[in-house]
Motif scaffolding. Structure first.
Motif, mmCIF file in Angstrom:
data_model
loop_
_atom_site.group_PDB
_atom_site.id
_atom_site.type_symbol
_atom_site.label_atom_id
_atom_site.label_comp_id
_atom_site.label_asym_id
_atom_site.label_seq_id
_atom_site.Cartn_x
_atom_site.Cartn_y
_atom_site.Cartn_z
ATOM 1 N N LYS A 85 3.261 0.219 1.707
ATOM 2 C CA LYS A 85 2.868 -0.484 2.931
ATOM 3 C C LYS A 85 2.016 -1.702 2.605
ATOM 4 O O LYS A 85 2.176 -2.770 3.211
ATOM 5 C CB LYS A 85 2.104 0.469 3.852
ATOM 6 C CG LYS A 85 2.949 1.563 4.472
ATOM 7 C CD LYS A 85 2.108 2.490 5.330
ATOM 8 C CE LYS A 85 2.946 3.619 5.929
ATOM 9 N NZ LYS A 85 2.113 4.559 6.720
ATOM 10 N N LYS A 86 1.092 -1.533 1.636
ATOM 11 C CA LYS A 86 0.254 -2.659 1.230
ATOM 12 C C LYS A 86 1.096 -3.779 0.623
ATOM 13 O O LYS A 86 0.882 -4.963 0.912
ATOM 14 C CB LYS A 86 -0.793 -2.197 0.221
ATOM 15 C CG LYS A 86 -1.855 -1.260 0.774
ATOM 16 C CD LYS A 86 -2.799 -0.829 -0.340
ATOM 17 C CE LYS A 86 -3.850 0.157 0.149
ATOM 18 N NZ LYS A 86 -4.725 0.622 -0.972
ATOM 19 N N LYS B 19 4.229 -4.470 1.174
ATOM 20 C CA LYS B 19 5.031 -5.148 2.211
ATOM 21 C C LYS B 19 4.199 -6.161 2.986
ATOM 22 O O LYS B 19 4.738 -7.165 3.465
ATOM 23 C CB LYS B 19 5.607 -4.094 3.177
ATOM 24 C CG LYS B 19 6.769 -3.287 2.608
ATOM 25 C CD LYS B 19 7.427 -2.440 3.670
ATOM 26 C CE LYS B 19 8.144 -3.297 4.698
ATOM 27 N NZ LYS B 19 8.900 -2.473 5.680
ATOM 28 N N GLU B 20 2.906 -5.914 3.082
ATOM 29 C CA GLU B 20 2.035 -6.829 3.817
ATOM 30 C C GLU B 20 1.778 -8.125 3.063
ATOM 31 O O GLU B 20 1.534 -9.162 3.661
ATOM 32 C CB GLU B 20 0.690 -6.144 4.125
ATOM 33 C CG GLU B 20 0.800 -5.006 5.135
ATOM 34 C CD GLU B 20 -0.521 -4.274 5.306
ATOM 35 O OE1 GLU B 20 -1.503 -4.683 4.636
ATOM 36 O OE2 GLU B 20 -0.577 -3.312 6.086
ATOM 37 N N VAL B 21 1.813 -8.052 1.727
ATOM 38 C CA VAL B 21 1.440 -9.225 0.930
ATOM 39 C C VAL B 21 2.617 -9.855 0.183
ATOM 40 O O VAL B 21 2.505 -10.968 -0.327
ATOM 41 C CB VAL B 21 0.335 -8.859 -0.083
ATOM 42 C CG1 VAL B 21 -0.922 -8.396 0.636
ATOM 43 C CG2 VAL B 21 0.795 -7.814 -1.084
#
Length: 251
Positions: free
Chosen positions: A243-244, A246-248
């Motif tokens: 998830k992290k 995918k955010e960056v």
């Protein structure tokens, strides 16, 4: 106070006038023998190994490596009197009386008090100050710009651009670079807090990765992935880590 033996001191500061002041102030302390002066941490690493000093007069701000970075990689038990021109480093760790600091410019009375405190500590047989040094380093909120490691008796400075990833190794971490890997006595939490967050991400409980080195992701099993750094280096990514990422990153 009279001491029954002579104690060896090493002066480490990149500024010759600062080293001269310390040497001059030490003249009346007959229980202390100055066994050397060093202008940087690389010289100091060798001198500490060769001279086995009881105490260091250690500047914090130095080129090449800082005084705190030097302390991270020495194994020898030694007492430290820090010196610094910036009171940002005079943190709570210094107030624990395990180590002392001198805020430049310091006068002779302040210097004498620091020396006496360290001599009494050595006399008591207590040479341990590492917990206080670690607390100082943990409380320093500045982002890391490099990592200093020890390879044999030599120091190496790792540029963060060369860092691939960091792996948890019980009470240590293994630092992997393009040139090799190095074991260091630090926590994953420390690196998670101090590495630049725009480039480094904890993708798994065991891994912190340089996101600029990730070439892609591939499925591993249900809801988990592998981060591909190169054909021979693939790291597990937890669901939270994914998830992290995918955010960056554009995955």
């Amino acid at each position: 106070m009279t001491y029954p033996m002579s104690y060896k001191a090493l002066i480490i500061d990149d500024e010759p006038p600062a080293r001269s002041i310390i040497r001059a102030y030490l003249k009346k302390h007959t229980a202390i023998e100055v066994v050397g002066e060093c202008a940087n941490g690389f010289e100091a690493m060798k001198a500490i190994k060769d001279k086995q000093p009881h105490m260091l007069f250690l500047d914090i701000q130095m080129p090449k490596i800082t005084g705190l970075e030097l302390l991270e990689v020495i194994d020898e038990p030694v007492q430290v009197i820090f010196s610094t021109a910036y009171d940002q480093y005079a943190l709570k760790a210094f107030e624990l009386n395990a180590v002392d600091y001198l805020l430049k410019p310091f006068d002779e009375n302040r210097f004498d008090a620091a020396v006496e405190k360290v001599l009494q500590k050595i006399q008591s047989g207590d040479m341990s100050n590492q917990p206080q040094v670690e607390q100082l380093k943990e409380n320093d909120s500045a982002a890391l710009e490099r990592i200093v490691v020890k390879k044999g008796t030599q120091l190496e400075v790792i540029d963060l651009d060369k860092l691939l990833y960091i792996e948890a190794q019980e009470d240590y971490v293994m630092i992997y670079t393009e040139a090799g890997h190095y074991l260091k006595s630090k926590t994953m939490k420390y690196f998670e807090l101090h590495l630049p967050s725009d480039r480094f991400l904890r993708i798994h409980r065991s891994y912190i990765v340089n996101t600029t080195k990730i070439k892609g992701l591939e499925p591993y099993d249900k809801d988990t992935y592998l981060a591909i750094l190169n054909p021979d280096c693939k790291l597990k990514v937890s669901r939270t880590g994914y998830k992290k990422l995918k955010e960056v990153m554009d995955f």
